[in-house]
Design an enzyme around this catalytic site. Structure first.
Site, short mmCIF file in Angstrom:
data_model
loop_
_atom_site.label_atom_id
_atom_site.label_comp_id
_atom_site.label_asym_id
_atom_site.label_seq_id
_atom_site.Cartn_x
_atom_site.Cartn_y
_atom_site.Cartn_z
N ARG A 250 0.85 -0.98 0.03
CA ARG A 250 -0.18 -0.74 0.23
C ARG A 250 1.05 1.34 0.02
O ARG A 250 1.67 1.29 0.65
CB ARG A 250 -1.13 -0.02 1.34
N GLU B 299 -2.03 8.19 -4.00
CA GLU B 299 -2.27 7.80 -5.14
C GLU B 299 -3.93 8.26 -5.46
O GLU B 299 -4.74 7.70 -4.87
CB GLU B 299 -2.26 6.16 -6.03
N HIS C 164 -0.77 1.09 -10.11
CA HIS C 164 -1.71 -0.33 -9.25
C HIS C 164 -2.17 -1.59 -10.06
O HIS C 164 -3.78 -1.10 -9.55
CB HIS C 164 -2.21 0.34 -8.56
#
Length: 321
Positions: A238, A267, A285
């Site tokens: 993360r 993000e 991601h």
């Protein structure tokens, strides 16, 4: 006859997932995949009994106060740090997530980033595409060995274990740091060590720990300085676990050799320095981005919602107490 519960799906999902849910819910679905402002999310959720959210949707006290009928939040992700579990528990709102289905795909991605970073794949490709390859040389684009080196895994849950299983094929020495001892450490050939020892000894470090207040900036300037200057760092966990500003400084100064990142603080915004240092591999991601994994994640979220609608036990509940 009782009316069907009302469900809001905040992002576009696969048609088969909508088909699975349609018999049980009155569905409002963001199939246009618009980026809703916060006010729009609150308004659309206000009369809903159930929410199907993703990791970018913040489920907090403000949202819960705006949704007096809400009884379940199903997130289409393994992580749930975007959900205030304590607030949900106080309101009697159930929470579910999607473990297991993305384990192997995410472990594969860790290795894609590790190999690309160690062997300078992206740097050399950009150089080639820029028309700079004029000849072969012995010392051209020298990267780091992977086979037979030491791998450090921070976080030895399902995904960390899957990363370790792959490392055995490379005959790597495997170190790991975890709050508790992994029950499968003997099977994996892994040794549990303190974080400082792992950072000091590992040639390649992979982060697979969950995000929480306790793990915020777990890898910062001090930890990066402890790593070998020849080492690489991979984050598939993360954003926020790594201090991105400190990482940029370390990469720019050559305090570590390179990094491979799939997740970032704030993000989809990136620290601007990440776009200026050459020795970092950046992906948006996509750790779980295979069709089978993403459909599996969405369908597991749907199964939790169907269980709620039918009064059955949730397949993958998250504790809120």
């Amino acid at each position: 006859m009782n009316p069907r519960p009302k469900l809001l799906i905040t992002r576009k999902v696969f048609p088969e997932v909508i088909e699975r849910l349609a018999p049980y819910f009155d569905i409002d679905s963001n199939q246009d995949d618009d980026e809703w402002p916060r006010a729009t999310l609150l308004a659309r959720a206000a009369d809903r009994d159930a929410l199907f959210v993703v990791a970018s949707d913040r489920v907090d006290r403000e949202l819960l106060a705006a949704c007096p009928r809400l009884r379940i939040v199903a997130t289409g992700s393994v992580g749930y740090n975007h959900i205030d579990l304590a607030a949900c528990g106080e309101r009697g709102v159930a929470v579910s997530n999607t473990p297991d289905v993305l384990t192997e795909a995410t472990a594969d991605m860790a290795w894609a980033l590790l190999m690309a970073t160690a062997r300078r794949v992206c740097e050399s490709e950009h150089w080639l595409r820029a028309g700079k390859w004029g000849r072969w040389a012995f010392d051209q684009w020298l990267g780091a060995d992977v086979y037979g080196t030491t791998l450090g895994i921070v976080g030895m849950g399902r995904i960390g274990s899957a990363v370790a299983r792959r490392a055995r094929g490379f005959e790597m020495k495997i170190l790991y740091h975890n709050r508790s001892r992994a029950p499968n450490e003997a099977e994996l050939g892994a040794r549990r060590v303190e974080l400082d020892e792992l950072l000091r000894e590992a040639d390649h470090v992979v982060l697979v720990l969950p995000y929480s207040a306790a793990t915020h900036h777990a890898i910062g300037a001090r930890e990066l300085a402890a790593m070998k200057p020849t080492a690489t760092l991979v984050n598939i966990a993360r954003g926020g676990i790594v201090d991105d500003a400190a990482l940029v400084d370390a990469l720019r100064a050559g305090r570590i050799a390179g990094a491979g990142l799939d997740v970032y603080e704030n993000e989809p915004a990136l620290h601007p320095g990440l776009l200026t240092v050459p020795n970092v591999v950046l992906t948006p991601h996509i750790g779980s981005a295979t069709r089978s994994s993403r459909v599996g994640m969405a369908m597991l979220a749907a199964e939790n919602l169907v269980a709620f609608a039918t009064g059955a036990a949730l397949p993958t509940p998250v504790a809120t107490a």
